[in-house]
Design a protein around this motif. Structure first.
Motif, PDB file in Angstrom:
ATOM      1  N   GLU A  93      65.400  20.587  62.614  1.00 30.56           N
ATOM      2  CA  GLU A  93      64.883  21.559  63.581  1.00 30.56           C
ATOM      3  C   GLU A  93      63.357  21.519  63.654  1.00 30.56           C
ATOM      4  OE1 GLU A  93      66.197  26.039  64.439  1.00 30.56           O
ATOM      5  OE2 GLU A  93      65.183  25.804  62.503  1.00 30.56           O
ATOM      6  N   ARG A  94      62.719  21.358  62.507  1.00 27.71           N
ATOM      7  CA  ARG A  94      61.257  21.397  62.440  1.00 27.71           C
ATOM      8  C   ARG A  94      60.637  20.002  62.438  1.00 27.71           C
ATOM      9  NH1 ARG A  94      59.195  26.843  62.661  1.00 27.71           N
ATOM     10  NH2 ARG A  94      61.124  28.059  62.597  1.00 27.71           N
ATOM     11  N   PHE A  95      61.438  18.973  62.667  1.00 29.37           N
ATOM     12  CA  PHE A  95      60.913  17.610  62.630  1.00 29.37           C
ATOM     13  C   PHE A  95      59.785  17.462  63.648  1.00 29.37           C
ATOM     14  CE2 PHE A  95      61.170  12.930  62.513  1.00 29.37           C
ATOM     15  CZ  PHE A  95      61.293  12.763  61.142  1.00 29.37           C
ATOM     16  N   THR A  96      58.817  16.616  63.330  1.00 38.43           N
ATOM     17  CA  THR A  96      57.600  16.502  64.139  1.00 38.43           C
ATOM     18  C   THR A  96      57.876  16.174  65.595  1.00 38.43           C
ATOM     19  OG1 THR A  96      56.516  15.661  62.145  1.00 38.43           O
ATOM     20  CG2 THR A  96      55.340  15.399  64.226  1.00 38.43           C
ATOM     21  N   ILE A  97      58.847  15.302  65.857  1.00 36.14           N
ATOM     22  CA  ILE A  97      59.140  14.873  67.219  1.00 36.14           C
ATOM     23  C   ILE A  97      60.491  15.437  67.659  1.00 36.14           C
ATOM     24  CG2 ILE A  97      57.740  12.774  67.090  1.00 36.14           C
ATOM     25  CD1 ILE A  97      60.248  11.198  66.428  1.00 36.14           C
ATOM     26  N   PRO A  98      60.748  15.478  68.973  1.00 40.16           N
ATOM     27  CA  PRO A  98      62.011  16.032  69.466  1.00 40.16           C
ATOM     28  C   PRO A  98      63.228  15.284  68.937  1.00 40.16           C
ATOM     29  CG  PRO A  98      60.420  15.860  71.251  1.00 40.16           C
ATOM     30  CD  PRO A  98      59.827  15.146  70.080  1.00 40.16           C
ATOM     31  N   VAL A  99      64.287  16.046  68.682  1.00 44.77           N
ATOM     32  CA  VAL A  99      65.566  15.490  68.233  1.00 44.77           C
ATOM     33  C   VAL A  99      66.636  15.917  69.238  1.00 44.77           C
ATOM     34  CG1 VAL A  99      67.235  15.316  66.358  1.00 44.77           C
ATOM     35  CG2 VAL A  99      64.811  15.709  65.828  1.00 44.77           C
ATOM     36  N   ILE A 100      67.347  14.938  69.781  1.00 47.64           N
ATOM     37  CA  ILE A 100      68.369  15.189  70.791  1.00 47.64           C
ATOM     38  C   ILE A 100      69.742  14.914  70.192  1.00 47.64           C
ATOM     39  CG2 ILE A 100      69.184  14.611  73.109  1.00 47.64           C
ATOM     40  CD1 ILE A 100      66.384  13.311  73.573  1.00 47.64           C
ATOM     41  N   ALA A 101      70.676  15.838  70.376  1.00 50.54           N
ATOM     42  CA  ALA A 101      72.060  15.610  69.949  1.00 50.54           C
ATOM     43  C   ALA A 101      72.852  15.043  71.121  1.00 50.54           C
ATOM     44  CB  ALA A 101      72.690  16.914  69.471  1.00 50.54           C
ATOM     45  N   ALA A 102      73.416  13.855  70.944  1.00 49.92           N
ATOM     46  CA  ALA A 102      74.320  13.259  71.932  1.00 49.92           C
ATOM     47  C   ALA A 102      75.735  13.547  71.444  1.00 49.92           C
ATOM     48  CB  ALA A 102      74.077  11.760  72.060  1.00 49.92           C
ATOM     49  N   VAL A 103      76.321  14.605  71.958  1.00 51.85           N
ATOM     50  CA  VAL A 103      77.587  15.124  71.440  1.00 51.85           C
ATOM     51  C   VAL A 103      78.751  14.412  72.124  1.00 51.85           C
ATOM     52  CG1 VAL A 103      78.966  17.176  71.006  1.00 51.85           C
ATOM     53  CG2 VAL A 103      76.463  17.343  71.019  1.00 51.85           C
ATOM     54  N   ASN A 104      79.339  13.481  71.422  1.00 50.89           N
ATOM     55  CA  ASN A 104      80.344  12.581  71.990  1.00 50.89           C
ATOM     56  C   ASN A 104      81.759  12.930  71.547  1.00 50.89           C
ATOM     57  OD1 ASN A 104      79.258  11.767  69.406  1.00 50.89           O
ATOM     58  ND2 ASN A 104      80.622  10.010  69.491  1.00 50.89           N
ATOM     59  N   GLY A 105      82.123  14.211  71.618  1.00 47.35           N
ATOM     60  CA  GLY A 105      83.456  14.619  71.201  1.00 47.35           C
ATOM     61  C   GLY A 105      83.402  15.900  70.400  1.00 47.35           C
ATOM     62  N   TYR A 106      84.241  16.013  69.369  1.00 47.92           N
ATOM     63  CA  TYR A 106      84.302  17.234  68.573  1.00 47.92           C
ATOM     64  C   TYR A 106      82.952  17.545  67.904  1.00 47.92           C
ATOM     65  CZ  TYR A 106      89.413  16.961  68.899  1.00 47.92           C
ATOM     66  OH  TYR A 106      90.701  16.905  69.346  1.00 47.92           O
ATOM     67  N   ALA A 107      82.498  18.777  68.088  1.00 48.57           N
ATOM     68  CA  ALA A 107      81.331  19.301  67.360  1.00 48.57           C
ATOM     69  C   ALA A 107      81.767  20.636  66.780  1.00 48.57           C
ATOM     70  CB  ALA A 107      80.132  19.468  68.288  1.00 48.57           C
ATOM     71  N   LEU A 108      82.435  20.563  65.645  1.00 44.46           N
ATOM     72  CA  LEU A 108      83.037  21.735  65.031  1.00 44.46           C
ATOM     73  C   LEU A 108      82.394  22.025  63.684  1.00 44.46           C
ATOM     74  CD1 LEU A 108      86.785  20.862  65.751  1.00 44.46           C
ATOM     75  CD2 LEU A 108      85.250  22.271  67.133  1.00 44.46           C
ATOM     76  N   GLY A 109      82.327  23.289  63.326  1.00 45.35           N
ATOM     77  CA  GLY A 109      81.770  23.661  62.044  1.00 45.35           C
ATOM     78  C   GLY A 109      80.396  23.065  61.827  1.00 45.35           C
ATOM     79  N   GLY A 110      80.262  22.271  60.763  1.00 45.66           N
ATOM     80  CA  GLY A 110      78.980  21.637  60.467  1.00 45.66           C
ATOM     81  C   GLY A 110      78.493  20.728  61.578  1.00 45.66           C
ATOM     82  N   GLY A 111      79.400  20.231  62.402  1.00 47.22           N
ATOM     83  CA  GLY A 111      78.989  19.402  63.534  1.00 47.22           C
ATOM     84  C   GLY A 111      78.252  20.201  64.585  1.00 47.22           C
ATOM     85  N   LEU A 112      78.774  21.387  64.910  1.00 52.56           N
ATOM     86  CA  LEU A 112      78.059  22.262  65.842  1.00 52.56           C
ATOM     87  C   LEU A 112      76.746  22.734  65.225  1.00 52.56           C
ATOM     88  CD1 LEU A 112      77.649  23.876  68.378  1.00 52.56           C
ATOM     89  CD2 LEU A 112      79.304  25.560  67.558  1.00 52.56           C
ATOM     90  N   GLU A 113      76.764  23.004  63.926  1.00 56.00           N
ATOM     91  CA  GLU A 113      75.531  23.436  63.256  1.00 56.00           C
ATOM     92  C   GLU A 113      74.466  22.339  63.298  1.00 56.00           C
ATOM     93  OE1 GLU A 113      76.760  26.539  59.844  1.00 56.00           O
ATOM     94  OE2 GLU A 113      77.866  24.646  59.733  1.00 56.00           O
ATOM     95  N   LEU A 114      74.884  21.082  63.141  1.00 50.88           N
ATOM     96  CA  LEU A 114      73.946  19.967  63.253  1.00 50.88           C
ATOM     97  C   LEU A 114      73.383  19.893  64.669  1.00 50.88           C
ATOM     98  CD1 LEU A 114      72.534  17.363  62.369  1.00 50.88           C
ATOM     99  CD2 LEU A 114      74.702  16.147  62.730  1.00 50.88           C
ATOM    100  N   ALA A 115      74.255  20.016  65.662  1.00 48.34           N
ATOM    101  CA  ALA A 115      73.807  19.966  67.052  1.00 48.34           C
ATOM    102  C   ALA A 115      72.842  21.102  67.356  1.00 48.34           C
ATOM    103  CB  ALA A 115      75.011  20.016  67.989  1.00 48.34           C
ATOM    104  N   LEU A 116      73.108  22.282  66.811  1.00 48.81           N
ATOM    105  CA  LEU A 116      72.237  23.441  67.044  1.00 48.81           C
ATOM    106  C   LEU A 116      70.856  23.245  66.424  1.00 48.81           C
ATOM    107  CD1 LEU A 116      74.794  26.329  66.411  1.00 48.81           C
ATOM    108  CD2 LEU A 116      73.561  25.914  68.566  1.00 48.81           C
ATOM    109  N   ALA A 117      70.770  22.458  65.359  1.00 50.87           N
ATOM    110  CA  ALA A 117      69.481  22.200  64.716  1.00 50.87           C
ATOM    111  C   ALA A 117      68.609  21.262  65.541  1.00 50.87           C
ATOM    112  CB  ALA A 117      69.690  21.632  63.322  1.00 50.87           C
ATOM    113  N   CYS A 118      69.235  20.529  66.470  1.00 45.99           N
ATOM    114  CA  CYS A 118      68.476  19.624  67.339  1.00 45.99           C
ATOM    115  C   CYS A 118      67.769  20.430  68.437  1.00 45.99           C
ATOM    116  CB  CYS A 118      69.411  18.586  67.953  1.00 45.99           C
ATOM    117  SG  CYS A 118      70.203  17.514  66.731  1.00 45.99           S
ATOM    118  N   ASP A 119      66.778  19.816  69.062  1.00 40.82           N
ATOM    119  CA  ASP A 119      66.022  20.521  70.100  1.00 40.82           C
ATOM    120  C   ASP A 119      66.891  20.874  71.296  1.00 40.82           C
ATOM    121  OD1 ASP A 119      62.947  20.585  69.439  1.00 40.82           O
ATOM    122  OD2 ASP A 119      63.711  18.680  68.695  1.00 40.82           O
TER     123      ASP A 119
END
Length: 251
Positions: A93-119
């Motif tokens: 979330e705080r990484f110096t440069i933008p981080v984009i999540a390319a969500v290619n299917g299930y984003a459940l539990g920790g997967g959604l949490e990972l996606a939410l941490a992206c910009d």
């Protein structure tokens, strides 16, 4: 690395990190998380302008944390797991440069949490989002109880968590959880296009803008505006700012 594949795309000035554990729907265990942490160390933020995170295959981004791995955790082991995962996602979330999540299917539990941490998140048409942890007798542990309600309406976030309800990519876009939805075979093309657009802007200005937003989001509007003013003025100390304004005026 065993589970993280790193690819660099010079034209878009982006680095693609692929979670490659397809047989387990790219589920997260400590080994995967540690490799993802190490992969971030490999990103040269002086030449790379953004990061894309995705999952291997066309079925799952990340289907969640590995239930079999967590099943017999003690309280202490669970605490170590949540502290490491939550800390890693905060780093993203705080990484110096933008981080984009390319969500290619299930984003459940920790997967959604990972996606939410992206910009922000770009999804395939088959993407499914949810936080089903309560049905397993636990709660989200990598930021889900905090970031989801800061991303979509609070009532909807609470409904998703309390009921374990899953939403498709169409609903995710309506709620503002994702920025765009595309056919699975076009997903990466559109994400790389966004990365290329980011790369056209002044690299340092992008970093400063991200820092201003991250530092201001949990502050009062007055404090946030003070942060913005300080960082705005810092932009004028740089030669690149002068060159870009000069080129603009010359047009």
């Amino acid at each position: 690395m065993k589970y993280i594949k790193i690819q660099k795309f010079p034209e878009e000035k982006t680095t693609l990190l692929t979670i490659s554990r397809e047989s387990a729907l790219n589920a997260l265990n400590m080994e995967v998380l540690k490799e993802l942490d190490l992969a971030l160390n490999e990103v040269d933020t002086n030449t790379c302008r953004s990061i894309i995170i995705t999952g291997k295959g066309e079925k799952s981004f990340v289907a969640g944390a590995d239930i079999g791995y967590m099943q017999n955790f003690s309280k202490e082991q669970a605490q170590d797991f949540t502290i490491f995962g939550s800390g890693l996602f905060k780093r993203i979330e705080r990484f110096t440069i933008p981080v984009i999540a390319a969500v290619n299917g299930y984003a459940l539990g920790g997967g959604l949490e990972l996606a939410l941490a992206c910009d922000f998140r770009i999804a395939s048409e088959n993407a499914i989002f949810g936080l089903p942890e309560l049905g397993l007798g636990i709660i989200p542990g990598f930021g889900g109880t905090q970031r989801l309600m800061r991303t979509i309406p609070t009532g909807k976030a609470k409904e998703m968590i309390y009921t374990g309800a899953k939403i498709d990519s169409t609903m995710a876009k309506q709620l503002g959880l994702v920025n765009g939805v595309y056919p699975i075979d076009e997903l990466m093309e559109h994400v790389k296009m966004l990365a290329k657009r980011i790369a056209k802007n002044d690299a340092e200005a992008v970093k400063i803008a991200k820092k201003a937003m991250n530092e201001g989001i949990d502050q009062t509007i007055s404090t946030g505006l003070e942060i913005e003013s300080i960082m705005f003025s810092q932009c004028f100390e740089r030669e690149e700012q002068q060159n870009r304004m000069k080129r603009f005026l010359e047009k």
